[in-house]
Design an enzyme around this catalytic site. Structure first.
Site, PDB file in Angstrom:
ATOM      1  N   HIS A 164      60.486  41.407  40.258  1.00  0.00           N
ATOM      2  CA  HIS A 164      60.374  41.299  41.715  1.00  0.00           C
ATOM      3  C   HIS A 164      60.990  40.010  42.254  1.00  0.00           C
ATOM      4  O   HIS A 164      60.659  39.582  43.356  1.00  0.00           O
ATOM      5  CB  HIS A 164      58.898  41.416  42.145  1.00  0.00           C
TER       6      HIS A 164
ATOM      7  N   THR B 266      47.836  43.565  35.535  1.00  0.00           N
ATOM      8  CA  THR B 266      48.419  44.321  36.650  1.00  0.00           C
ATOM      9  C   THR B 266      47.584  45.570  36.914  1.00  0.00           C
ATOM     10  O   THR B 266      47.098  46.198  35.969  1.00  0.00           O
ATOM     11  CB  THR B 266      49.894  44.698  36.393  1.00  0.00           C
ATOM     12  N   SER B 267      47.453  45.920  38.197  1.00  0.00           N
ATOM     13  CA  SER B 267      46.724  47.144  38.551  1.00  0.00           C
ATOM     14  C   SER B 267      47.581  48.371  38.260  1.00  0.00           C
ATOM     15  O   SER B 267      47.088  49.489  38.303  1.00  0.00           O
ATOM     16  CB  SER B 267      46.337  47.110  40.032  1.00  0.00           C
TER      17      SER B 267
ATOM     18  N   ASN C  49      55.617  38.934  38.616  1.00  0.00           N
ATOM     19  CA  ASN C  49      55.236  37.718  39.341  1.00  0.00           C
ATOM     20  C   ASN C  49      56.459  36.919  39.787  1.00  0.00           C
ATOM     21  O   ASN C  49      57.471  36.900  39.100  1.00  0.00           O
ATOM     22  CB  ASN C  49      54.337  36.843  38.461  1.00  0.00           C
ATOM     23  N   VAL C  50      56.296  36.243  40.918  1.00  0.00           N
ATOM     24  CA  VAL C  50      57.402  35.426  41.443  1.00  0.00           C
ATOM     25  C   VAL C  50      57.059  33.935  41.351  1.00  0.00           C
ATOM     26  O   VAL C  50      57.686  33.105  41.981  1.00  0.00           O
ATOM     27  CB  VAL C  50      57.734  35.831  42.911  1.00  0.00           C
ATOM     28  N   ASP C  51      56.036  33.603  40.524  1.00  0.00           N
ATOM     29  CA  ASP C  51      55.507  32.231  40.527  1.00  0.00           C
ATOM     30  C   ASP C  51      56.163  31.290  39.511  1.00  0.00           C
ATOM     31  O   ASP C  51      55.832  30.101  39.465  1.00  0.00           O
ATOM     32  CB  ASP C  51      53.983  32.254  40.312  1.00  0.00           C
TER      33      ASP C  51
ATOM     34  N   CYS D 183      70.932  34.637  51.818  1.00  0.00           N
ATOM     35  CA  CYS D 183      71.237  35.151  53.156  1.00  0.00           C
ATOM     36  C   CYS D 183      71.247  36.684  53.106  1.00  0.00           C
ATOM     37  O   CYS D 183      71.855  37.275  52.207  1.00  0.00           O
ATOM     38  CB  CYS D 183      72.589  34.623  53.623  1.00  0.00           C
TER      39      CYS D 183
ATOM     40  N   ALA E 270      43.487  37.300  30.561  1.00  0.00           N
ATOM     41  CA  ALA E 270      44.720  36.953  29.844  1.00  0.00           C
ATOM     42  C   ALA E 270      44.579  35.625  29.096  1.00  0.00           C
ATOM     43  O   ALA E 270      44.980  35.517  27.928  1.00  0.00           O
ATOM     44  CB  ALA E 270      45.874  36.880  30.845  1.00  0.00           C
TER      45      ALA E 270
ATOM     46  N   TYR F 266      55.325  32.510  52.647  1.00  0.00           N
ATOM     47  CA  TYR F 266      55.960  32.264  51.348  1.00  0.00           C
ATOM     48  C   TYR F 266      56.061  30.764  51.050  1.00  0.00           C
ATOM     49  O   TYR F 266      55.965  30.360  49.889  1.00  0.00           O
ATOM     50  CB  TYR F 266      57.335  32.951  51.269  1.00  0.00           C
TER      51      TYR F 266
HETATM   52  C1  BJW Z   1      43.346  39.906  35.471  1.00  0.00           C
HETATM   53  C2  BJW Z   1      42.768  38.678  35.599  1.00  0.00           C
HETATM   54  C3  BJW Z   1      42.856  37.864  34.490  1.00  0.00           C
HETATM   55  C4  BJW Z   1      42.474  39.625  37.459  1.00  0.00           C
HETATM   56  N1  BJW Z   1      43.482  38.289  33.396  1.00  0.00           N
HETATM   57  N2  BJW Z   1      43.948  40.326  34.367  1.00  0.00           N
HETATM   58  C5  BJW Z   1      54.196  56.471  46.449  1.00  0.00           C
HETATM   59  C6  BJW Z   1      54.141  56.687  45.080  1.00  0.00           C
HETATM   60  C7  BJW Z   1      54.873  55.898  44.209  1.00  0.00           C
HETATM   61  C8  BJW Z   1      55.686  54.902  44.702  1.00  0.00           C
HETATM   62  C9  BJW Z   1      55.729  54.693  46.059  1.00  0.00           C
HETATM   63  C10 BJW Z   1      55.004  55.475  46.915  1.00  0.00           C
HETATM   64  N3  BJW Z   1      55.233  55.010  48.177  1.00  0.00           N
HETATM   65  C11 BJW Z   1      56.087  53.984  48.119  1.00  0.00           C
HETATM   66  C12 BJW Z   1      56.412  53.783  46.841  1.00  0.00           C
HETATM   67  C13 BJW Z   1      57.303  52.750  46.312  1.00  0.00           C
HETATM   68  C14 BJW Z   1      56.640  51.382  46.272  1.00  0.00           C
HETATM   69  C15 BJW Z   1      55.271  51.499  45.598  1.00  0.00           C
HETATM   70  O1  BJW Z   1      55.151  51.457  44.393  1.00  0.00           O
HETATM   71  N4  BJW Z   1      54.200  51.622  46.378  1.00  0.00           N
HETATM   72  C16 BJW Z   1      52.858  51.820  45.821  1.00  0.00           C
HETATM   73  C17 BJW Z   1      51.966  50.634  46.211  1.00  0.00           C
HETATM   74  C18 BJW Z   1      52.329  53.126  46.314  1.00  0.00           C
HETATM   75  N5  BJW Z   1      57.535  50.573  45.486  1.00  0.00           N
HETATM   76  C19 BJW Z   1      58.561  49.953  46.057  1.00  0.00           C
HETATM   77  O2  BJW Z   1      58.787  49.987  47.250  1.00  0.00           O
HETATM   78  C20 BJW Z   1      59.491  49.225  45.109  1.00  0.00           C
HETATM   79  N6  BJW Z   1      60.820  49.619  45.342  1.00  0.00           N
HETATM   80  C21 BJW Z   1      61.227  50.887  45.217  1.00  0.00           C
HETATM   81  O3  BJW Z   1      60.491  51.793  44.865  1.00  0.00           O
HETATM   82  O4  BJW Z   1      62.543  51.055  45.533  1.00  0.00           O
HETATM   83  C22 BJW Z   1      63.094  52.370  45.577  1.00  0.00           C
HETATM   84  C23 BJW Z   1      64.532  52.187  46.004  1.00  0.00           C
HETATM   85  C24 BJW Z   1      65.529  52.576  45.148  1.00  0.00           C
HETATM   86  C25 BJW Z   1      66.859  52.420  45.540  1.00  0.00           C
HETATM   87  C26 BJW Z   1      67.152  51.875  46.792  1.00  0.00           C
HETATM   88  C27 BJW Z   1      66.112  51.455  47.638  1.00  0.00           C
HETATM   89  C28 BJW Z   1      64.800  51.615  47.233  1.00  0.00           C
HETATM   90  C29 BJW Z   1      59.419  47.717  45.335  1.00  0.00           C
HETATM   91  C30 BJW Z   1      58.092  47.159  45.035  1.00  0.00           C
HETATM   92  C31 BJW Z   1      58.041  45.672  45.407  1.00  0.00           C
HETATM   93  C32 BJW Z   1      56.630  45.097  45.263  1.00  0.00           C
HETATM   94  N7  BJW Z   1      56.583  43.854  45.925  1.00  0.00           N
HETATM   95  C33 BJW Z   1      55.345  43.076  45.845  1.00  0.00           C
HETATM   96  C34 BJW Z   1      55.443  41.855  46.819  1.00  0.00           C
HETATM   97  C35 BJW Z   1      56.717  41.039  46.619  1.00  0.00           C
HETATM   98  C36 BJW Z   1      56.600  39.916  45.668  1.00  0.00           C
HETATM   99  C37 BJW Z   1      55.619  38.836  46.157  1.00  0.00           C
HETATM  100  O5  BJW Z   1      55.526  38.547  47.355  1.00  0.00           O
HETATM  101  O6  BJW Z   1      54.951  38.264  45.267  1.00  0.00           O
HETATM  102  O7  BJW Z   1      55.102  42.652  44.501  1.00  0.00           O
HETATM  103  S1  BJW Z   1      53.884  44.007  46.233  1.00  0.00           S
HETATM  104  C38 BJW Z   1      52.826  43.207  45.092  1.00  0.00           C
HETATM  105  O8  BJW Z   1      52.351  44.192  44.131  1.00  0.00           O
HETATM  106  C39 BJW Z   1      53.734  42.240  44.323  1.00  0.00           C
HETATM  107  C40 BJW Z   1      53.270  42.452  42.903  1.00  0.00           C
HETATM  108  O9  BJW Z   1      54.278  42.049  42.005  1.00  0.00           O
HETATM  109  C41 BJW Z   1      52.962  43.928  42.862  1.00  0.00           C
HETATM  110  C42 BJW Z   1      52.038  44.336  41.749  1.00  0.00           C
HETATM  111  O10 BJW Z   1      50.741  43.834  41.944  1.00  0.00           O
HETATM  112  P1  BJW Z   1      49.905  43.333  40.682  1.00  0.00           P
HETATM  113  O11 BJW Z   1      50.570  42.175  40.076  1.00  0.00           O
HETATM  114  O12 BJW Z   1      49.608  44.473  39.805  1.00  0.00           O
HETATM  115  O13 BJW Z   1      48.595  42.773  41.389  1.00  0.00           O
HETATM  116  P2  BJW Z   1      47.205  43.512  41.734  1.00  0.00           P
HETATM  117  O14 BJW Z   1      46.452  42.600  42.625  1.00  0.00           O
HETATM  118  O15 BJW Z   1      47.423  44.881  42.185  1.00  0.00           O
HETATM  119  O16 BJW Z   1      46.456  43.593  40.314  1.00  0.00           O
HETATM  120  C43 BJW Z   1      45.985  42.434  39.643  1.00  0.00           C
HETATM  121  C44 BJW Z   1      45.319  42.871  38.347  1.00  0.00           C
HETATM  122  O17 BJW Z   1      44.988  41.711  37.602  1.00  0.00           O
HETATM  123  C45 BJW Z   1      44.018  43.663  38.550  1.00  0.00           C
HETATM  124  O18 BJW Z   1      44.048  44.841  37.761  1.00  0.00           O
HETATM  125  C46 BJW Z   1      42.933  42.702  38.037  1.00  0.00           C
HETATM  126  O19 BJW Z   1      41.824  43.380  37.435  1.00  0.00           O
HETATM  127  C47 BJW Z   1      43.700  41.910  37.032  1.00  0.00           C
HETATM  128  N8  BJW Z   1      43.176  40.592  36.757  1.00  0.00           N
HETATM  129  N9  BJW Z   1      42.239  38.600  36.926  1.00  0.00           N
HETATM  130  C48 BJW Z   1      44.009  39.565  33.405  1.00  0.00           C
HETATM  131  N10 BJW Z   1      42.303  36.636  34.558  1.00  0.00           N
END
Ligand code: BJW
Length: 238
Positions: A115, A184-185, A98-100, A123, A226, A63
């Site tokens: 997120h 986002t995917s 995003n966290v950026d 802490c 974008a 991080y």
């Molecule tokens: C362009 C481009 C350009 C390229 N212009 N576009 C089964 C089914 C459903 C849900 C679950 C399941 N099993 C587990 C879960 C829950 C889980 C989940 O969803 N998992 C799935 C992966 C299956 N979710 C969680 O755990 C969440 N919490 C939760 O559900 O809590 C329940 C709860 C309730 C009450 C008490 C306790 C619990 C939390 C999710 C946290 C996600 N965290 C992350 C990392 C942390 C932050 C960090 O370090 O930055 O967040 S994971 C990662 O994925 C990050 C992102 O924010 C997130 C989304 O990814 P994103 O942004 O979509 O990126 P990519 O790479 O996937 O896509 C990029 C896209 O951009 C692509 O489509 C490209 O084509 C495109 N692109 N260039 C426009 N120039």
């Protein structure tokens, strides 16, 4: 694009949901694509409470590197276009995964960071916070005086999203006339549900160069980046 511009022009309420693709043209990697963060790192080691409990130094090293990259990066034309769009719509909400901090730096005001962010650490026992500078978290300060550990203020897998942020985002999706889903995917829940489950009245438009989990179900797909498409959309508004 013409259809979307007309919808935006007539909209009273707009929600934009962004993901890591939003910042790709600022030089920051996405998560799942080729060259994405999850190609070179194991998710469960770095973005989960278990991974942090096992090896907090590894997690903070990762991080801290990302924090430094965020600070070197600059908002791109897409970030600025969304900040401009906000000034043209009375009720505009931007929910980002995003966290950026690039939306904040581009001037977006009504911003929900679903997120968390990398501007602060907290802490995991007593909740005390400290801000992070360009160097991030000093490794020798991870252990907190209360016996807990300082962790990034972000949402890992298995953790709930910040309650107020989620409530606000759900409400914005429910009242939106137009929802823009950008870079986002749409595979991570609950964020992806903003584009699929709370859209009773909305025209949903996806902006992404690639096909995604939601492409087949949205009202309009604009294939492009974008930074390329968002300024064109904003310029086309009457
Ligand atoms: C362009 C481009 C350009 C390229 N212009 N576009 C089964 C089914 C459903 C849900 C679950 C399941 N099993 C587990 C879960 C829950 C889980 C989940 O969803 N998992 C799935 C992966 C299956 N979710 C969680 O755990 C969440 N919490 C939760 O559900 O809590 C329940 C709860 C309730 C009450 C008490 C306790 C619990 C939390 C999710 C946290 C996600 N965290 C992350 C990392 C942390 C932050 C960090 O370090 O930055 O967040 S994971 C990662 O994925 C990050 C992102 O924010 C997130 C989304 O990814 P994103 O942004 O979509 O990126 P990519 O790479 O996937 O896509 C990029 C896209 O951009 C692509 O489509 C490209 O084509 C495109 N692109 N260039 C426009 N120039």
């Amino acid at each position: 694009m013409k259809d979307l511009v007309e919808r935006l022009y007539g909209a009273r309420s707009v929600l934009a949901l962004t993901g890591s693709g939003m910042s790709a043209e600022s030089g920051l990697p996405t998560f799942r694509g080729v060259g994405g963060l999850w190609h070179s790192h194991r998710v469960e080691e770095l973005a989960s409470p278990d991974g942090f409990a096992r090896d907090p130094v590894l997690v903070w090293t990762w991080y801290n590197e990302r924090n430094a990259a965020h600070r070197r990066a600059r908002p791109n034309a897409g970030h600025y276009a969304l900040a401009t769009l906000e000034t043209a719509v009375r009720d505009f909400t931007l929910a980002t995964q995003n966290v950026d901090s690039l939306h904040l730096r581009a001037g977006s005001q009504n911003l929900i960071e679903l997120h968390g962010n990398l501007r602060e650490a907290r802490c995991d026992r007593c909740g005390e916070r400290r801000s992070l500078d360009a160097y991030g978290m000093p490794i020798d300060a991870i252990a907190h005086g209360c016996g807990g550990r300082m962790r990034p203020d972000i949402v890992w897998f298995g953790e709930a999203l910040p309650r107020e942020a989620w409530k606000k985002a759900e409400a914005a999706a429910a009242r939106a006339d137009v929802i823009l889903v950008i870079g986002t995917s749409a595979v991570v829940y609950p964020a992806a549900a903003l584009a699929t489950h709370y859209t009773s009245r909305a025209f949903v438009a996806e902006i992404n160069p690639e096909n995604t989990a939601i492409s087949a179900g949205v009202d309009c797909v604009l294939r492009g980046t974008a930074a390329e498409l968002l300024p064109r959309i904003v310029e086309a508004l009457p």
